[in-house]
Each structure stands twice: as structure tokens, then as C-alpha cells.
Design a protein around this motif. Structure first.
Motif, PDB file in Angstrom:
ATOM      1  N   CYS A 131      14.771  83.481  65.276  1.00 29.86           N
ATOM      2  CA  CYS A 131      13.979  82.965  64.160  1.00 29.86           C
ATOM      3  C   CYS A 131      14.751  81.849  63.479  1.00 29.86           C
ATOM      4  O   CYS A 131      15.989  81.880  63.418  1.00 29.86           O
ATOM      5  CB  CYS A 131      13.661  84.072  63.176  1.00 29.86           C
ATOM      6  N   ILE A 132      14.013  80.861  62.993  1.00 29.63           N
ATOM      7  CA  ILE A 132      14.615  79.801  62.201  1.00 29.63           C
ATOM      8  C   ILE A 132      13.871  79.726  60.880  1.00 29.63           C
ATOM      9  O   ILE A 132      12.637  79.600  60.847  1.00 29.63           O
ATOM     10  CB  ILE A 132      14.618  78.453  62.953  1.00 29.63           C
ATOM     11  N   GLY A 133      14.626  79.837  59.792  1.00 32.27           N
ATOM     12  CA  GLY A 133      14.009  79.815  58.484  1.00 32.27           C
ATOM     13  C   GLY A 133      13.625  78.407  58.058  1.00 32.27           C
ATOM     14  O   GLY A 133      13.979  77.412  58.701  1.00 32.27           O
ATOM     15  N   ARG A 134      12.928  78.324  56.951  1.00 40.30           N
ATOM     16  CA  ARG A 134      12.506  77.014  56.457  1.00 40.30           C
ATOM     17  C   ARG A 134      13.696  76.176  56.030  1.00 40.30           C
ATOM     18  O   ARG A 134      13.602  74.951  55.968  1.00 40.30           O
ATOM     19  CB  ARG A 134      11.503  77.165  55.317  1.00 40.30           C
ATOM     20  N   ASP A 135      14.841  76.827  55.761  1.00 41.97           N
ATOM     21  CA  ASP A 135      16.052  76.082  55.394  1.00 41.97           C
ATOM     22  C   ASP A 135      16.937  75.807  56.601  1.00 41.97           C
ATOM     23  O   ASP A 135      18.036  75.274  56.460  1.00 41.97           O
ATOM     24  CB  ASP A 135      16.853  76.869  54.354  1.00 41.97           C
ATOM     25  N   GLY A 136      16.463  76.180  57.790  1.00 42.96           N
ATOM     26  CA  GLY A 136      17.221  75.914  59.011  1.00 42.96           C
ATOM     27  C   GLY A 136      18.158  77.039  59.431  1.00 42.96           C
ATOM     28  O   GLY A 136      18.793  76.933  60.492  1.00 42.96           O
ATOM     29  N   THR A 137      18.254  78.091  58.641  1.00 45.06           N
ATOM     30  CA  THR A 137      19.081  79.229  59.035  1.00 45.06           C
ATOM     31  C   THR A 137      18.507  79.869  60.294  1.00 45.06           C
ATOM     32  O   THR A 137      17.293  80.060  60.389  1.00 45.06           O
ATOM     33  CB  THR A 137      19.130  80.276  57.916  1.00 45.06           C
TER      34      THR A 137
END
Length: 119
Positions: free
Chosen positions: A49-55
């Protein structure tokens, strides 16, 4: 909200594939994108998974081999899969929600794409 995964196919062990998740109907910038897979006879598994902040988050089974990324301008997420092994054979799905949840708690799901790794 619509998502569609592309890029599956039949490859040999050790080969690479890149999956794409094309989205529409919402602004991808504000959402996480995740990949799940389901192998024949097995339960669905969270892959990355990639979060909206790029994590980014990865299942232990794919760490070091798979790379998740996103291109908000293209409303598309990607999963680069290297060193594929037969145990990676599965239908791969992309999903989206505000936050990452690799336990499967994502609100929106696309149709899957089949990845088969076999010699």
C-alpha cells in the motif's frame, strides 16, 4: 469511484511484471492505493500500500522484490514486481481508501488481473 488493474500475464520464475491500477471518479491525491492478491484456494492477502503522503507498506513475502508507486497526475498506481516466483501466482486486485489497510479494510475495489508464474 472506479478502479481497474492491468498488466497481469504469464511469466517465468525470476521475471518481472508491472501492474497498473487506473482510477477514475475521484481525486487520487487524497487517497491511498493498495494491492491485494488471492491465490487459488487461499485467502486474500494484502501485498502493498502507498499512502497519500507516499508512505509505503509491504507484506514480508514481497519486501525487496516488489515496489509500489503512484502517479497522481495520471490517476494511476503501480506495482513493480521483480524476481517473481511461483508462489506469487494469484489474481491481483487494487483498492483505494483514505488510509492504507492491508488487512483488507479498503472501501473501493477494482477487478483483478491474473499473474501466473510458471516455467
Amino acid at each position: 469511484v472506479q478502479l481497474q488493474a492491468f498488466g497481469g500475464g504469464l511469466v517465468q520464475p525470476g521475471w518481472s511484471l508491472r501492474l497498473s491500477c487506473v482510477t477514475s471518479g475521484f481525486t487520487l491525491d487524497y487517497y491511498a492505493i493498495a494491492w491485494f492478491r488471492q491465490a487459488p484456494g487461499k485467502e486474500r492477502e494484502g501485498v502493498s500500500c502507498i499512502g497519500r503522503d507516499g508512505t509505503t507498506y509491504y507484506a514480508d513475502s514481497v519486501k525487496g522484490r516488489f515496489t509500489i508507486s503512484r502517479d497522481n497526475a495520471k490517476n494511476t498506481g503501480y506495482l513493480q514486481m521483480n524476481s517473481l516466483q511461483p508462489e506469487d501466482t494469484a489474481v491481483y486486485y487494487c483498492a483505494t481508501d483514505l488510509l492504507c489497510d492491508l488487512l483488507g479494510g479498503m472501501d473501493y475495489w477494482g477487478k483483478g488481473t491474473l499473474v501466473t508464474v510458471s516455467s
